[in-house]
Design a protein around this motif. Structure first.
Motif, PDB file in Angstrom:
ATOM      1  N   VAL A 194       0.836  -1.209   0.000  1.00  8.42           N
ATOM      2  CA  VAL A 194       0.000   0.000   0.000  1.00  8.42           C
ATOM      3  C   VAL A 194       0.870   1.257   0.000  1.00  8.42           C
ATOM      4  N   ALA A 195       2.071   1.162   0.607  1.00  9.20           N
ATOM      5  CA  ALA A 195       2.977   2.313   0.681  1.00  9.20           C
ATOM      6  C   ALA A 195       3.704   2.576  -0.637  1.00  9.20           C
ATOM      7  N   PHE A 196       3.675   1.611  -1.552  1.00 16.14           N
ATOM      8  CA  PHE A 196       4.460   1.706  -2.789  1.00 16.14           C
ATOM      9  C   PHE A 196       4.113   2.957  -3.604  1.00 16.14           C
ATOM     10  N   GLY A 197       2.828   3.224  -3.782  1.00 14.93           N
ATOM     11  CA  GLY A 197       2.397   4.380  -4.577  1.00 14.93           C
ATOM     12  C   GLY A 197       2.822   5.707  -3.972  1.00 14.93           C
ATOM     13  N   PRO A 198       2.480   5.964  -2.697  1.00 12.69           N
ATOM     14  CA  PRO A 198       2.899   7.224  -2.071  1.00 12.69           C
ATOM     15  C   PRO A 198       4.415   7.426  -2.057  1.00 12.69           C
ATOM     16  N   GLU A 199       5.167   6.334  -1.878  1.00 14.30           N
ATOM     17  CA  GLU A 199       6.629   6.452  -1.903  1.00 14.30           C
ATOM     18  C   GLU A 199       7.113   6.958  -3.257  1.00 14.30           C
ATOM     19  N   ASN A 200       6.489   6.459  -4.327  1.00 12.86           N
ATOM     20  CA  ASN A 200       6.870   6.886  -5.675  1.00 12.86           C
ATOM     21  C   ASN A 200       6.428   8.311  -5.981  1.00 12.86           C
ATOM     22  N   LEU A 201       5.470   8.814  -5.207  1.00 15.34           N
ATOM     23  CA  LEU A 201       5.043  10.204  -5.363  1.00 15.34           C
ATOM     24  C   LEU A 201       5.920  11.156  -4.543  1.00 15.34           C
ATOM     25  N   GLY A 202       6.850  10.589  -3.753  1.00 16.40           N
ATOM     26  CA  GLY A 202       7.727  11.422  -2.940  1.00 16.40           C
ATOM     27  C   GLY A 202       7.081  11.952  -1.679  1.00 16.40           C
ATOM     28  N   VAL A 203       6.053  11.249  -1.187  1.00 15.19           N
ATOM     29  CA  VAL A 203       5.362  11.673   0.028  1.00 15.19           C
ATOM     30  C   VAL A 203       6.280  11.429   1.237  1.00 15.19           C
ATOM     31  N   PRO A 204       6.359  12.373   2.195  1.00 17.96           N
ATOM     32  CA  PRO A 204       7.205  12.194   3.386  1.00 17.96           C
ATOM     33  C   PRO A 204       6.814  10.948   4.187  1.00 17.96           C
ATOM     34  N   SER A 205       7.782  10.355   4.891  1.00 15.76           N
ATOM     35  CA  SER A 205       7.578   9.086   5.604  1.00 15.76           C
ATOM     36  C   SER A 205       6.429   9.126   6.595  1.00 15.76           C
ATOM     37  N   ASP A 206       6.345  10.190   7.399  1.00 15.76           N
ATOM     38  CA  ASP A 206       5.271  10.293   8.394  1.00 15.76           C
ATOM     39  C   ASP A 206       3.905  10.303   7.728  1.00 15.76           C
ATOM     40  N   GLU A 207       3.829  11.016   6.616  1.00 14.00           N
ATOM     41  CA  GLU A 207       2.565  11.099   5.892  1.00 14.00           C
ATOM     42  C   GLU A 207       2.225   9.751   5.253  1.00 14.00           C
ATOM     43  N   ILE A 208       3.248   9.026   4.752  1.00 18.06           N
ATOM     44  CA  ILE A 208       3.013   7.697   4.173  1.00 18.06           C
ATOM     45  C   ILE A 208       2.414   6.764   5.222  1.00 18.06           C
ATOM     46  N   ARG A 209       2.990   6.779   6.439  1.00 18.01           N
ATOM     47  CA  ARG A 209       2.478   5.919   7.516  1.00 18.01           C
ATOM     48  C   ARG A 209       0.995   6.173   7.766  1.00 18.01           C
ATOM     49  N   LYS A 210       0.616   7.457   7.809  1.00 20.03           N
ATOM     50  CA  LYS A 210      -0.779   7.830   8.052  1.00 20.03           C
ATOM     51  C   LYS A 210      -1.665   7.396   6.882  1.00 20.03           C
ATOM     52  N   ARG A 211      -1.184   7.622   5.664  1.00 19.24           N
ATOM     53  CA  ARG A 211      -1.978   7.260   4.484  1.00 19.24           C
ATOM     54  C   ARG A 211      -2.197   5.756   4.399  1.00 19.24           C
ATOM     55  N   VAL A 212      -1.154   4.982   4.691  1.00 23.20           N
ATOM     56  CA  VAL A 212      -1.270   3.520   4.634  1.00 23.20           C
ATOM     57  C   VAL A 212      -2.289   3.031   5.659  1.00 23.20           C
ATOM     58  N   ASP A 213      -2.191   3.523   6.886  1.00 23.25           N
ATOM     59  CA  ASP A 213      -3.135   3.110   7.940  1.00 23.25           C
ATOM     60  C   ASP A 213      -4.560   3.497   7.584  1.00 23.25           C
ATOM     61  N   ASP A 214      -4.728   4.737   7.117  1.00 22.17           N
ATOM     62  CA  ASP A 214      -6.074   5.226   6.769  1.00 22.17           C
ATOM     63  C   ASP A 214      -6.661   4.425   5.604  1.00 22.17           C
ATOM     64  N   ALA A 215      -5.817   4.113   4.606  1.00 17.86           N
ATOM     65  CA  ALA A 215      -6.288   3.383   3.426  1.00 17.86           C
ATOM     66  C   ALA A 215      -6.710   1.963   3.795  1.00 17.86           C
ATOM     67  N   LEU A 216      -5.909   1.300   4.629  1.00 19.59           N
ATOM     68  CA  LEU A 216      -6.236  -0.069   5.036  1.00 19.59           C
ATOM     69  C   LEU A 216      -7.494  -0.102   5.914  1.00 19.59           C
TER      70      LEU A 216
END
Length: 283
Positions: free
Chosen positions: A109-131
């Motif tokens: 789930v983190a793969f897409g945001p990582e490729n968009l250059g999203v900061p790590s803290d924001e990726i963690r939140k996005r992954v949790d929220d998406a799941l």
């Protein structure tokens, strides 16, 4: 203003025969339709009708041979905005195995945001929220290949949600699933649309799925056959049958009863509507 505008789109695939001659296979022919932000739209058609080709035009995976596709005012044929369009419109494929790339669910789930250059803290939140949005948070540390088909498809959807698109296009997302998996995915799609306000475009050949949409577009042989609300579209039983398309079983049953002389004013779309209507008729 419409969020998605497809204007007189024509498209053909090109291939070469053994002699090297280029063969053009027309797939879409002068297709036009519009989708408003926040709508849940179903694009319906039998296999080979061109509906999956339509889906790939909505995030610039394919470009029209003629005509235009606009996403939130952006022209898909303009290469300078392709990246912006794909951030706005996420595409979920029929086979979830084609979209799962990591060995752990949350990493996938983190793969897409990582490729968009999203900061790590924001990726963690996005992954949790998406799941959590697809009810797969408890499986975040599982291996994707050990999940059921429905669970895999929900993880694939979570991967798109984590990129925060305005619109999700799903190309026959339940075609490879059993009834339980189909229901899990449909419940997720409805929740994303009604609770999160995400625009949903679902490509399907299941009539019972199309009934859930706000609007239905029916594609046949690369052309737009008809469109309207589910009730407006499925009331055209003879037209759909003529083009080798079905209607929901509840609709077909009452259509046959009406043909036998039973007085039925409005054809039902669901089993619940059909049961209620038959109770009234039997009284």
């Amino acid at each position: 203003m419409d969020y998605i505008s497809v204007q007189n789109v024509t498209f053909q695939y090109e291939s070469q025969n053994e002699s090297g001659t280029v063969i053009k296979d027309p797939v879409l022919n002068d297709i036009s339709f519009d989708i408003k932000k926040g709508e849940f739209v179903a694009i319906l058609g039998h296999n080979g009708s061109g509906k999956s080709t339509v889906a790939k035009h909505l995030n610039a995976m394919l470009l029209p041979a003629s005509g235009k596709v606009f996403i939130d005012g952006l022209d898909t044929s303009d290469e300078k905005v392709t990246y912006d369009i794909r951030r706005k419109v996420g595409l979920v494929l029929q086979n979830p195995d084609n979209q799962l790339v990591a060995s752990i669910v949350e990493e996938d789930v983190a793969f897409g945001p990582e490729n968009l250059g999203v900061p790590s803290d924001e990726i963690r939140k996005r992954v949790d929220d998406a799941l959590k949005a697809v009810d797969m948070y408890d499986c975040r540390l599982n291996a994707p290949h050990k999940l059921s088909g429905g669970q895999k498809q929900r993880v694939a959807i979570a991967g798109i949600i984590a990129m925060k698109p305005d619109c999700i296009v799903l190309d026959e997302p339940t075609a490879m699933l059993d009834p339980k998996g189909r229901q899990e995915v449909l419940d997720t799609i409805i929740k994303l649309n009604r609770e999160n306000g995400i625009t949903i475009v679902m490509i399907t050949h299941y009539m019972e799925e199309a009934v859930l949409a706000d609007r239905v577009y029916v594609v046949d042989n690369g052309r737009m056959l008809t469109s309207g609300t589910p009730r407006e579209v499925f009331s055209q039983v003879e037209l759909l049958k003529k083009h080798r398309l079905d209607v929901p079983q509840a609709t077909e049953l009452c259509h046959k009863l009406r043909a036998c002389g039973v007085e039925i004013n409005e054809l039902p779309l669901t089993e619940e509507e059909c049961t209620s209507m038959l109770k009234e008729v039997l009284r």
